[in-house]
Write a protein that holds these residues in place. Structure first.
Motif, PDB file in Angstrom:
ATOM      1  N   SER B 454      66.532  -3.211  -8.039  1.00 36.88           N
ATOM      2  CA  SER B 454      67.483  -2.104  -7.900  1.00 36.88           C
ATOM      3  C   SER B 454      67.082  -0.999  -8.873  1.00 36.88           C
ATOM      4  CB  SER B 454      68.900  -2.607  -8.195  1.00 36.88           C
ATOM      5  OG  SER B 454      68.933  -3.096  -9.508  1.00 36.88           O
ATOM      6  N   PRO B 455      67.531   0.230  -8.640  1.00 40.26           N
ATOM      7  CA  PRO B 455      67.069   1.351  -9.473  1.00 40.26           C
ATOM      8  C   PRO B 455      67.348   1.160 -10.963  1.00 40.26           C
ATOM      9  CG  PRO B 455      68.406   2.138  -7.637  1.00 40.26           C
ATOM     10  CD  PRO B 455      68.468   0.656  -7.595  1.00 40.26           C
ATOM     11  N   ALA B 473      54.639  -6.149  -4.603  1.00 42.62           N
ATOM     12  CA  ALA B 473      55.541  -5.002  -4.472  1.00 42.62           C
ATOM     13  C   ALA B 473      56.978  -5.470  -4.266  1.00 42.62           C
ATOM     14  CB  ALA B 473      55.121  -4.137  -3.291  1.00 42.62           C
ATOM     15  N   LEU B 474      57.912  -4.661  -4.753  1.00 40.63           N
ATOM     16  CA  LEU B 474      59.340  -4.976  -4.593  1.00 40.63           C
ATOM     17  C   LEU B 474      60.027  -3.760  -3.966  1.00 40.63           C
ATOM     18  CD1 LEU B 474      60.173  -6.261  -8.214  1.00 40.63           C
ATOM     19  CD2 LEU B 474      59.619  -7.691  -6.239  1.00 40.63           C
ATOM     20  N   PRO B 475      60.651  -3.910  -2.794  1.00 43.78           N
ATOM     21  CA  PRO B 475      61.475  -2.818  -2.290  1.00 43.78           C
ATOM     22  C   PRO B 475      62.663  -2.595  -3.236  1.00 43.78           C
ATOM     23  CG  PRO B 475      61.027  -4.445  -0.574  1.00 43.78           C
ATOM     24  CD  PRO B 475      60.577  -5.039  -1.863  1.00 43.78           C
ATOM     25  N   VAL B 476      63.003  -1.325  -3.455  1.00 42.99           N
ATOM     26  CA  VAL B 476      64.159  -0.998  -4.298  1.00 42.99           C
ATOM     27  C   VAL B 476      65.328  -0.739  -3.355  1.00 42.99           C
ATOM     28  CG1 VAL B 476      65.037   0.543  -6.082  1.00 42.99           C
ATOM     29  CG2 VAL B 476      62.564   0.113  -5.905  1.00 42.99           C
ATOM     30  N   VAL B 477      66.407  -1.492  -3.515  1.00 39.36           N
ATOM     31  CA  VAL B 477      67.541  -1.358  -2.590  1.00 39.36           C
ATOM     32  C   VAL B 477      68.827  -1.064  -3.342  1.00 39.36           C
ATOM     33  CG1 VAL B 477      66.555  -2.864  -0.812  1.00 39.36           C
ATOM     34  CG2 VAL B 477      67.963  -3.861  -2.613  1.00 39.36           C
ATOM     35  N   ASP B 478      69.779  -0.438  -2.665  1.00 43.45           N
ATOM     36  CA  ASP B 478      71.099  -0.259  -3.262  1.00 43.45           C
ATOM     37  C   ASP B 478      71.969  -1.464  -2.892  1.00 43.45           C
ATOM     38  OD1 ASP B 478      71.965   0.074  -0.660  1.00 43.45           O
ATOM     39  OD2 ASP B 478      72.199   2.256  -0.800  1.00 43.45           O
ATOM     40  N   VAL B 483      67.095   0.833   1.742  1.00 46.41           N
ATOM     41  CA  VAL B 483      65.870   0.966   0.957  1.00 46.41           C
ATOM     42  C   VAL B 483      65.808   2.341   0.300  1.00 46.41           C
ATOM     43  CG1 VAL B 483      63.360   0.876   1.029  1.00 46.41           C
ATOM     44  CG2 VAL B 483      64.704  -0.612   2.534  1.00 46.41           C
ATOM     45  N   LEU B 484      65.656   2.346  -1.036  1.00 47.48           N
ATOM     46  CA  LEU B 484      65.605   3.602  -1.788  1.00 47.48           C
ATOM     47  C   LEU B 484      64.187   3.935  -2.224  1.00 47.48           C
ATOM     48  CD1 LEU B 484      68.621   2.890  -4.162  1.00 47.48           C
ATOM     49  CD2 LEU B 484      68.652   4.222  -2.059  1.00 47.48           C
ATOM     50  N   GLY B 485      63.332   2.925  -2.252  1.00 45.14           N
ATOM     51  CA  GLY B 485      61.965   3.156  -2.717  1.00 45.14           C
ATOM     52  C   GLY B 485      61.232   1.846  -2.825  1.00 45.14           C
ATOM     53  N   ILE B 486      60.081   1.905  -3.497  1.00 44.20           N
ATOM     54  CA  ILE B 486      59.310   0.681  -3.670  1.00 44.20           C
ATOM     55  C   ILE B 486      58.606   0.733  -5.026  1.00 44.20           C
ATOM     56  CG2 ILE B 486      57.172   1.508  -2.568  1.00 44.20           C
ATOM     57  CD1 ILE B 486      57.268  -1.322  -1.041  1.00 44.20           C
ATOM     58  N   VAL B 487      58.498  -0.432  -5.667  1.00 43.74           N
ATOM     59  CA  VAL B 487      57.773  -0.537  -6.947  1.00 43.74           C
ATOM     60  C   VAL B 487      56.632  -1.519  -6.739  1.00 43.74           C
ATOM     61  CG1 VAL B 487      57.888  -1.452  -9.280  1.00 43.74           C
ATOM     62  CG2 VAL B 487      59.702  -0.012  -8.444  1.00 43.74           C
ATOM     63  N   THR B 488      55.438  -1.117  -7.114  1.00 47.90           N
ATOM     64  CA  THR B 488      54.294  -2.017  -6.937  1.00 47.90           C
ATOM     65  C   THR B 488      53.734  -2.425  -8.292  1.00 47.90           C
ATOM     66  OG1 THR B 488      52.651  -0.260  -6.953  1.00 47.90           O
ATOM     67  CG2 THR B 488      53.665  -0.782  -4.818  1.00 47.90           C
ATOM     68  N   SER B 489      52.925  -3.466  -8.288  1.00 45.43           N
ATOM     69  CA  SER B 489      52.320  -3.886  -9.560  1.00 45.43           C
ATOM     70  C   SER B 489      51.412  -2.784 -10.094  1.00 45.43           C
ATOM     71  CB  SER B 489      51.574  -5.210  -9.404  1.00 45.43           C
ATOM     72  OG  SER B 489      50.887  -5.249  -8.205  1.00 45.43           O
ATOM     73  N   ASP B 490      50.862  -1.941  -9.206  1.00 45.13           N
ATOM     74  CA  ASP B 490      50.061  -0.797  -9.654  1.00 45.13           C
ATOM     75  C   ASP B 490      50.890   0.177 -10.490  1.00 45.13           C
ATOM     76  OD1 ASP B 490      47.770  -1.609  -8.554  1.00 45.13           O
ATOM     77  OD2 ASP B 490      47.740  -0.162  -6.891  1.00 45.13           O
ATOM     78  N   ASP B 491      52.120   0.455 -10.013  1.00 48.29           N
ATOM     79  CA  ASP B 491      52.999   1.370 -10.761  1.00 48.29           C
ATOM     80  C   ASP B 491      53.231   0.852 -12.171  1.00 48.29           C
ATOM     81  OD1 ASP B 491      53.312   2.856  -8.416  1.00 48.29           O
ATOM     82  OD2 ASP B 491      55.127   1.758  -7.827  1.00 48.29           O
ATOM     83  N   ILE B 492      53.426  -0.471 -12.263  1.00 46.40           N
ATOM     84  CA  ILE B 492      53.719  -1.066 -13.571  1.00 46.40           C
ATOM     85  C   ILE B 492      52.466  -1.050 -14.452  1.00 46.40           C
ATOM     86  CG2 ILE B 492      54.426  -3.194 -14.738  1.00 46.40           C
ATOM     87  CD1 ILE B 492      56.400  -3.624 -12.451  1.00 46.40           C
ATOM     88  N   SER B 493      51.309  -1.317 -13.863  1.00 53.27           N
ATOM     89  CA  SER B 493      50.058  -1.270 -14.643  1.00 53.27           C
ATOM     90  C   SER B 493      49.856   0.121 -15.224  1.00 53.27           C
ATOM     91  CB  SER B 493      48.845  -1.575 -13.772  1.00 53.27           C
ATOM     92  OG  SER B 493      49.024  -2.762 -13.094  1.00 53.27           O
ATOM     93  N   LYS B 494      50.157   1.135 -14.392  1.00 55.59           N
ATOM     94  CA  LYS B 494      49.968   2.509 -14.870  1.00 55.59           C
ATOM     95  C   LYS B 494      50.897   2.816 -16.031  1.00 55.59           C
ATOM     96  CE  LYS B 494      48.382   4.314 -10.495  1.00 55.59           C
ATOM     97  NZ  LYS B 494      49.013   4.620  -9.205  1.00 55.59           N
ATOM     98  N   LEU B 495      52.121   2.318 -15.919  1.00 50.83           N
ATOM     99  CA  LEU B 495      53.095   2.550 -16.988  1.00 50.83           C
ATOM    100  C   LEU B 495      52.615   1.908 -18.283  1.00 50.83           C
ATOM    101  CD1 LEU B 495      56.128   3.414 -17.701  1.00 50.83           C
ATOM    102  CD2 LEU B 495      56.612   0.996 -17.408  1.00 50.83           C
ATOM    103  N   LEU B 496      52.104   0.664 -18.161  1.00 48.10           N
ATOM    104  CA  LEU B 496      51.636  -0.049 -19.357  1.00 48.10           C
ATOM    105  C   LEU B 496      50.433   0.666 -19.952  1.00 48.10           C
ATOM    106  CD1 LEU B 496      51.985  -3.776 -18.319  1.00 48.10           C
ATOM    107  CD2 LEU B 496      53.320  -2.505 -19.983  1.00 48.10           C
ATOM    108  N   ALA B 497      49.553   1.191 -19.083  1.00 45.17           N
ATOM    109  CA  ALA B 497      48.367   1.904 -19.563  1.00 45.17           C
ATOM    110  C   ALA B 497      48.789   3.116 -20.386  1.00 45.17           C
ATOM    111  CB  ALA B 497      47.507   2.326 -18.387  1.00 45.17           C
ATOM    112  N   ARG B 498      49.875   3.765 -19.979  1.00 45.64           N
ATOM    113  CA  ARG B 498      50.370   4.923 -20.744  1.00 45.64           C
ATOM    114  C   ARG B 498      50.974   4.492 -22.066  1.00 45.64           C
ATOM    115  NH1 ARG B 498      52.757   6.863 -15.934  1.00 45.64           N
ATOM    116  NH2 ARG B 498      54.872   6.525 -16.691  1.00 45.64           N
ATOM    117  N   ARG B 499      51.611   3.307 -22.042  1.00 47.97           N
ATOM    118  CA  ARG B 499      52.325   2.834 -23.240  1.00 47.97           C
ATOM    119  C   ARG B 499      51.372   2.521 -24.389  1.00 47.97           C
ATOM    120  NH1 ARG B 499      56.585  -1.974 -22.295  1.00 47.97           N
ATOM    121  NH2 ARG B 499      57.966  -0.924 -20.856  1.00 47.97           N
TER     122      ARG B 499
END
Lengths: 128, 500
Positions: B454-455, B473-478, B483-499
């Motif tokens: 969820s968001p 990947a995980l669909p984001v639902v209310d 369906v509001l969006g989707i989160v993938t392991s790629d999105d999370i890897s990118k976030l960690l790379a920035r961190r």
């Protein structure tokens, strides 16, 4: 005696249990059943002397039959008698005696293995 | 008003006239004689508990090697022990896991192996110094080879503990054991009527220096344990004892499936009955001890309290949750707890164990605060792709293939006519459908059991879900499953790379 009947996707919607009961005239007493679109699993009690004909009737219709003759085994040295196993068993094999010892009624066991994962002391095993 | 001194009681222990009972037996005695009568009659009440105490460990001293080494990193049967204290001291903690065997064997198992006198393979490394030139040590030791093996448990003997259950649709594996879906079971810890701290809730006789039963021998209370939270009824104790004198009857390694290792510790505290108030306190019953039932399905520090429950209810074998009768399991052994209270009683009766007063009282107001976190937890809404295309369940899978190719992503959420999420289709599902050539529709080839987020969920929880369900990947639902969006392991890897 207890048997476990496994049905794959291709026969899960066919009435093979009913057919086998009518064919053999055996009183197959279902104690647990789980069905989903791809798999069916039934645990049932049958008269021991009728195993051969019930098994044949089911196997001929594509099912797999396993005799549940190796119930849960408790290693009394490893067991600390906490009772963690009690609440996860679907058929209430485990209970407390008056003195808070663990009592095991292994005749009820359907060999699902849920208690093996629950036991913190690795004191339970199947197939021994 | 009855008043007795500790010296009087110890005098009776020495001359064999002492009257000792367990906390279980005391309930009826106070019921019969009243607090005043019981205080006159009874000198000591013994308690006991035997359960998982993760915050436990042992200080070890190995003696010096030749040539000497200042061990910088150390492994015992492949379980790392902390050795950043001088040259040949180390602390083995119960929950540290073996590097090769994982959660099947951990620090708790090393401790039990030591208690049993079994051999332990030891491997240590060091940078080497002028005074400690040796760089590597490999040897095999057992408990008799050590100068000291001192159990020092930072947080033991919780006054009480929350009971656990699970509202989700899948089994959870926790330090409270397996929690079955849809409130399938309840687990709890603690010895209720025999619980040491509940029998002296004002900590009148339990404090720094109090002599206790620990692991089958005499031990001591060091002071309050970590996370001691007396105002909330969650007091804890730091304990010490000589591991060399302990018994595997009362020190047992455990593994909680999907969680890790822990140590079952047996401990008991004698409560000298100095006055009526203590007599009254030790008459506490299971029905008097109330705890919270928490939903472990909520992966948060603040798990919701579903209801309060007494130990009497928990120990009856089932409790009521929303009209459903749910079976309960203790994680602590009441039989062993009783055995400990009885053994301690026998020691005192035989004159082998003298009771003591604390040299310092435990704090009664210490707060237990949450961690200060300086980085904001990123949420799903911060990184999810909102530009998500869905497909209807009745569409053909060729349409799904076309969308996946055009949009260049790998996960296509499937919805019903009400726009509710009902499944997910991946490029792999489509390859499989083409290869098998059995079905035409998306609904026949999709995965129905979709793991969602969820968001407002923390990214760390989503990352854990991706990993533990082996999906990418995980669909984001209310809350209506839109369906509001989707989160993938790629999105999370990118976030960690920035961190980092």
């Amino acid at each position: 005696m207890m048997i476990k009947i496994n049905m794959a996707a291709d026969i899960v919607t066919t009435p093979i249990l009913a057919e086998a009961i009518i064919e053999t005239g055996s009183l197959l007493n279902i104690s647990q059943a789980h069905f989903d679109p791809i798999h069916g699993e039934v645990v049932a009690e049958i008269p021991s002397d009728q195993l051969a004909k019930i098994r044949d009737a089911l196997v001929n219709r594509g099912a797999e039959v396993v005799v549940l003759n190796t119930p849960i085994h408790r290693d009394e040295d490893e067991c600390v008698e906490c009772g963690a196993c009690i609440s996860v068993c679907p058929v209430k094999v485990f209970s407390f005696a008056d003195d808070w010892s663990i009592e095991v009624d292994s005749d009820k066991c359907i060999q699902c293995g849920t208690c093996l994962k629950m036991c913190p002391h690795n004191a339970l095993a199947l197939g021994q | 008003m009855v008043k007795k001194s500790i010296h009087e009681i110890n005098g009776r222990i020495r001359d064999g006239s002492v009257n000792v009972v367990t906390a279980e037996e005391m309930v009826d005695i106070v019921g019969e004689l009243g607090a005043e009568g019981a205080a006159k009659e009874v000198d000591v009440v013994t308690t006991g508990t035997f359960g998982a105490m993760c915050s436990s460990g042992v200080w070890l001293n190995f003696g010096h090697s030749e040539p000497p080494i200042r061990i910088g990193k150390l492994w015992l049967n492949d379980v790392e022990a902390y050795s950043g204290v001088a040259a040949v001291d180390a602390y083995i903690g119960a929950t540290q896991q073996s590097q090769s065997k994982g959660m099947e064997y951990g620090g708790a198992h090393v401790i039990e192996d030591l208690v049993r006198g079994n051999s332990i393979d030891m491997h240590g490394i060091s940078p080497g110094t002028d005074c400690y030139p040796r760089k590597v040590i490999d040897t095999t030791i057992n408990i008799y080879d050590l100068n000291q093996a001192i159990m020092l448990n930072p947080r033991n003997s919780y006054q009480k503990y929350n009971a656990a259950t699970n509202s989700t649709n899948h089994t959870l594996h926790t330090y409270m054991g397996s929690l079955l879906p849809h409130y399938g079971n309840v687990t709890y810890s603690g010895a209720g009527v025999l619980s040491p701290m509940h029998n002296d809730p004002n900590y009148e006789t339990i404090g720094t220096g109090t002599r206790i039963f620990l692991g089958g021998t005499q031990g001591y209370i060091v002071g309050e344990g970590t996370q001691h939270s007396p105002a909330a009824g969650f007091g804890t104790l730091m304990l010490k004892g000589d591991l060399k004198k302990m018994s595997s009857e009362y020190i047992r390694a455990a593994t909680f499936e999907g969680y890790g290792t822990s140590l079952y510790v047996g401990m008991g505290i004698p409560i000298p009955i100095l006055n009526e108030d203590l007599a009254k306190a030790t008459a506490i019953t299971d029905d008097d001890i109330v705890t919270n039932l928490l939903d472990y399905g909520i992966p948060s520090r603040d798990r919701p309290v579903l209801r309060t429950v007494t130990y009497g209810e928990l120990r009856s074998g089932s409790i009521d949750i929303d009209g459903k009768e749910v079976p309960t399991s203790p994680m602590s052994s009441f039989k062993k707890s009783r055995q400990i209270a009885n053994e301690l009683k026998e020691w005192i009766r035989a004159g082998d164990f003298l009771v003591s007063m604390p040299v310092e009282r435990l704090p009664t107001t210490t707060p237990c605060n949450a961690m200060k976190q300086t980085n904001v937890n990123p949420l799903v809404v911060d990184i999810m792709s909102s530009d998500v295309t869905t497909i209807h369940e009745d569409a053909g899978f060729h349409d799904a293939a076309k969308i996946i190719m055009e949009k260049q992503f790998n996960h296509l959420p499937v919805v019903d006519s009400g726009n509710h999420l009902v499944g997910i289709v991946t490029a792999w599902d489509i390859s499989k459908a083409v290869a098998k050539d059995e079905h035409d529709l998306v609904k026949d080839i999709m995965t129905r059991n979709v793991v969602t987020t969820s968001p407002d969920e923390a990214i760390d929880i989503s990352a854990f879900k991706l990993d533990s369900n082996n999906v990418s990947a995980l669909p984001v639902v209310d809350s209506n499953k839109h369906v509001l969006g989707i989160v993938t392991s790629d999105d999370i890897s990118k976030l960690l790379a920035r961190r980092h």
